[in-house]
Design an enzyme around this catalytic site. Structure first.
Site, PDB file in Angstrom:
ATOM      1  N   ASP A   1      96.488  41.327 -20.439  1.00 29.54           N
ATOM      2  CA  ASP A   1      97.180  40.040 -20.577  1.00 29.54           C
ATOM      3  C   ASP A   1      96.219  38.854 -20.691  1.00 29.54           C
ATOM      4  O   ASP A   1      96.635  37.705 -20.676  1.00 29.54           O
ATOM      5  CB  ASP A   1      98.202  39.821 -19.451  1.00 29.54           C
ATOM      6  CG  ASP A   1      97.586  39.925 -18.081  1.00 29.54           C
ATOM      7  OD1 ASP A   1      96.376  40.229 -17.995  1.00 29.54           O
ATOM      8  OD2 ASP A   1      98.305  39.698 -17.093  1.00 29.54           O
TER       9      ASP A   1
ATOM     10  N   SER B   1      94.054  36.916 -14.304  1.00 30.36           N
ATOM     11  CA  SER B   1      93.860  36.881 -15.760  1.00 30.36           C
ATOM     12  C   SER B   1      93.784  35.449 -16.257  1.00 30.36           C
ATOM     13  O   SER B   1      92.989  35.117 -17.137  1.00 30.36           O
ATOM     14  CB  SER B   1      95.013  37.590 -16.472  1.00 30.36           C
ATOM     15  OG  SER B   1      95.077  38.927 -16.064  1.00 30.36           O
TER      16      SER B   1
ATOM     17  N   LYS C   1     101.726  31.959 -15.510  1.00 30.07           N
ATOM     18  CA  LYS C   1     102.355  32.587 -16.690  1.00 30.07           C
ATOM     19  C   LYS C   1     103.728  33.077 -16.274  1.00 30.07           C
ATOM     20  O   LYS C   1     103.850  33.786 -15.270  1.00 30.07           O
ATOM     21  CB  LYS C   1     101.476  33.752 -17.147  1.00 30.07           C
ATOM     22  CG  LYS C   1     102.119  34.705 -18.119  1.00 30.07           C
ATOM     23  CD  LYS C   1     101.716  36.167 -17.848  1.00 30.07           C
ATOM     24  CE  LYS C   1     102.351  36.692 -16.563  1.00 30.07           C
ATOM     25  NZ  LYS C   1     102.246  38.147 -16.359  1.00 30.07           N
TER      26      LYS C   1
ATOM     27  N   GLY D   1     100.267  35.729 -13.558  1.00 27.48           N
ATOM     28  CA  GLY D   1      99.007  35.502 -14.276  1.00 27.48           C
ATOM     29  C   GLY D   1      97.780  35.597 -13.406  1.00 27.48           C
ATOM     30  O   GLY D   1      96.910  36.423 -13.632  1.00 27.48           O
TER      31      GLY D   1
HETATM   32  O1  C5P Z   1      94.782  45.489 -18.289  1.00 27.86           O
HETATM   33  P1  C5P Z   1      94.917  45.262 -16.814  1.00 27.86           P
HETATM   34  O2  C5P Z   1      93.749  45.775 -16.041  1.00 27.86           O
HETATM   35  O3  C5P Z   1      95.263  43.857 -16.451  1.00 27.86           O
HETATM   36  O4  C5P Z   1      96.187  46.114 -16.371  1.00 27.86           O
HETATM   37  C1  C5P Z   1      96.385  46.493 -15.040  1.00 27.86           C
HETATM   38  C2  C5P Z   1      97.225  47.745 -15.003  1.00 27.86           C
HETATM   39  O5  C5P Z   1      98.559  47.435 -15.394  1.00 27.86           O
HETATM   40  C3  C5P Z   1      96.783  48.842 -15.925  1.00 27.86           C
HETATM   41  O6  C5P Z   1      95.816  49.649 -15.325  1.00 27.86           O
HETATM   42  C4  C5P Z   1      98.067  49.586 -16.159  1.00 27.86           C
HETATM   43  O7  C5P Z   1      98.358  50.434 -15.074  1.00 27.86           O
HETATM   44  C5  C5P Z   1      99.111  48.505 -16.145  1.00 27.86           C
HETATM   45  N1  C5P Z   1      99.468  48.009 -17.483  1.00 27.86           N
HETATM   46  C6  C5P Z   1     100.164  48.842 -18.350  1.00 27.86           C
HETATM   47  N2  C5P Z   1     100.501  48.386 -19.585  1.00 27.86           N
HETATM   48  C7  C5P Z   1     100.183  47.131 -19.975  1.00 27.86           C
HETATM   49  C8  C5P Z   1      99.484  46.274 -19.099  1.00 27.86           C
HETATM   50  C9  C5P Z   1      99.137  46.747 -17.857  1.00 27.86           C
HETATM   51  O8  C5P Z   1     100.472  49.994 -18.025  1.00 27.86           O
HETATM   52  N3  C5P Z   1     100.539  46.708 -21.178  1.00 27.86           N
END
Ligand code: C5P
Length: 313
Positions: free
Chosen positions: A153, A120, A25, A117
């Protein structure tokens, strides 16, 4: 028809085996526009997907199993903490433990914690592969809703694994708008082995209330590529200053790409992978060869992205 089926994965009905590309990505632009009460950041992103990535191979089997191969398999958890197994288990929880056992093989070609990516995309490819193999008949939106519980994501990586076409993502990344005027791109991905944890980069942000992406007009100039590059020069990756505080040497990779005829260079996601856009794939390949000769240990991969009208995959 179910749009998720249109991407024509390699399904071998006779042996019940499915292979899916989990594409890299590329965040062509990433603006941080705010922060939710739960700490997640509000983003406005322009995203394209490469024709290279990890591969997820899944076949029906006597017992569940999981193995990882490939150049970046070291250190990836094989237990239920792995996003691939979380994707499998979330479908099992929703649709019954009676679903047949599967052997999953993840071919890890992308560096981990590198902004393109990775995990994810692997989880997204797993959702799509199991939807086919287990004949669940879930729509894209149903898979995206399930995927969102695994990561912000996931929905956009699901779009990438299913359709490969570019998109705008807003919200925390879950609000997806397909982009209908993007040319195919030749690019070069460069990572020197630096792993950056996404939460650390978000934590290091000094501003969280930046402007949204400017209005797009990719067709306004003669060349769609020139038009896109001039548009991108009016955008940012708001995570770059934060990533640079954690890994200052990223700046040198961007300079290196620009010094090898990249028309535009930026980091993807929270880094540390940098990408350069090139006039054509041959120029990207020549830049790759030149950079590789000085830095044989780096991840240096030329790739193409799909345009808004995808070529058959
Ligand atoms: O959702 P995911 O576990 O992939 O995100 C990892 C970390 O990235 C989150 O815990 C957060 O700290 C940060 N993040 C964020 N805002 C987003 C996506 C990710 O702050 N839109």
């Amino acid at each position: 028809t179910n749009p998720v089926m249109d991407a024509d994965p390699a399904i071998d009905v006779a042996v019940h085996r499915v292979t899916r590309l989990a594409p890299a990505k590329i965040n062509l632009a990433l603006h941080v526009t705010g922060r939710r009460d739960d700490g997640y950041h509000l983003l406005d992103m322009l995203v394209a997907f490469a024709d290279i990535g990890d591969h997820v191979h899944i076949e029906k089997s006597g017992a569940d199993s999981f193995r990882i191969s490939g150049p970046f398999s070291d250190g990836i958890p094989l237990d239920s903490g792995n996003l691939v197994l979380k994707a499998r288990d979330i479908l099992r929880r929703e649709f019954g433990s009676a679903l047949p056992a599967v052997a999953i093989h993840l071919e890890k070609n992308l560096p981990i914690a590198s902004g393109i990516g990775g995990g994810s995309s692997d989880a997204a490819a797993t959702l799509l592969a199991l939807n086919d193999l287990w004949k669940l008949g879930l729509s894209f939106d149903e898979l995206a809703t399930l995927g969102l519980t695994l990561g912000a994501d996931l929905p956009m990586c699901l779009h990438g694994a299913a359709f490969r076409t570019p998109l705008i993502a807003r919200g925390i990344g879950e609000d997806i708008i397909p982009v209908d005027d993007m040319p195919a791109l030749a690019l070069l991905l460069v990572n020197d082995g630096t792993a950056l944890a996404t939460p650390d980069v978000f934590c290091a942000l000094s501003r969280r209330d930046n402007g949204a992406l400017p209005q797009r007009a990719f067709r306004s100039l003669e060349s769609p590529l020139e038009s896109l590059c001039s548009y991108l020069r009016s955008t940012r990756n708001d995570l770059l200053p934060a990533a640079l505080t954690l890994a200052p040497h990223i700046a040198k990779k961007l300079d290196l790409l620009r010094g090898h005829q990249a028309l535009y260079a930026q980091i993807s996601g929270s880094g540390a992978t940098c990408f350069g856009l090139f006039a054509d794939i041959e120029t990207a390949q020549r830049a790759a060869a030149a950079i590789r000769s000085d830095h044989p240990g780096w991840f240096i991969v030329p790739a193409r992205t799909a345009s808004s009208s995808p070529i058959p995959i």
